[in-house]
Design a protein around this motif. Sequence first.
Motif, short mmCIF file in Angstrom:
data_model
loop_
_atom_site.label_atom_id
_atom_site.label_comp_id
_atom_site.label_asym_id
_atom_site.label_seq_id
_atom_site.Cartn_x
_atom_site.Cartn_y
_atom_site.Cartn_z
N ILE A 50 56.16 -11.14 -138.88
CA ILE A 50 57.43 -11.50 -138.26
C ILE A 50 57.75 -10.39 -137.25
O ILE A 50 57.77 -9.22 -137.60
CB ILE A 50 58.57 -11.58 -139.28
N ALA A 51 57.98 -10.79 -136.00
CA ALA A 51 58.38 -9.84 -134.97
C ALA A 51 59.84 -10.12 -134.63
O ALA A 51 60.21 -11.26 -134.37
CB ALA A 51 57.51 -9.98 -133.73
N GLU A 52 60.65 -9.07 -134.64
CA GLU A 52 62.07 -9.22 -134.32
C GLU A 52 62.46 -8.25 -133.22
O GLU A 52 62.18 -7.06 -133.29
CB GLU A 52 62.93 -8.99 -135.55
N LEU A 53 63.10 -8.80 -132.19
CA LEU A 53 63.62 -8.00 -131.10
C LEU A 53 64.98 -7.46 -131.52
O LEU A 53 65.69 -8.09 -132.30
CB LEU A 53 63.73 -8.85 -129.83
N ASP A 54 65.37 -6.32 -130.98
CA ASP A 54 66.64 -5.70 -131.35
C ASP A 54 67.85 -6.62 -131.18
O ASP A 54 68.86 -6.42 -131.84
CB ASP A 54 66.88 -4.43 -130.51
N ASP A 55 67.76 -7.62 -130.30
CA ASP A 55 68.90 -8.52 -130.09
C ASP A 55 68.95 -9.66 -131.10
O ASP A 55 69.80 -10.53 -131.02
CB ASP A 55 68.91 -9.07 -128.67
#
Length: 77
Positions: A50-55
Amino acid sequence: MQLGTRWPFGAEPPASVPASIRPAIAEAEVGRVDGAGRAWTLTWLEGRPIAELDDGTVVRESTDPHAGTADAGDDDW
């Protein structure tokens, strides 16, 4: 156990980021002008990346066996 990693928005993902989610990460970045200073975080849940961007933008590995096929869910009449 698999360790996650972080990398800056717009940069090439590290080698530890699976090929299965790289296209979705690139797609999430296309056309965005608000990525400066943001970073992606790669984590693993039940063995899936799972990749999550800071936003809050999240990219997951698809579990749909038809994902990526040209006719998934389309009927040719």
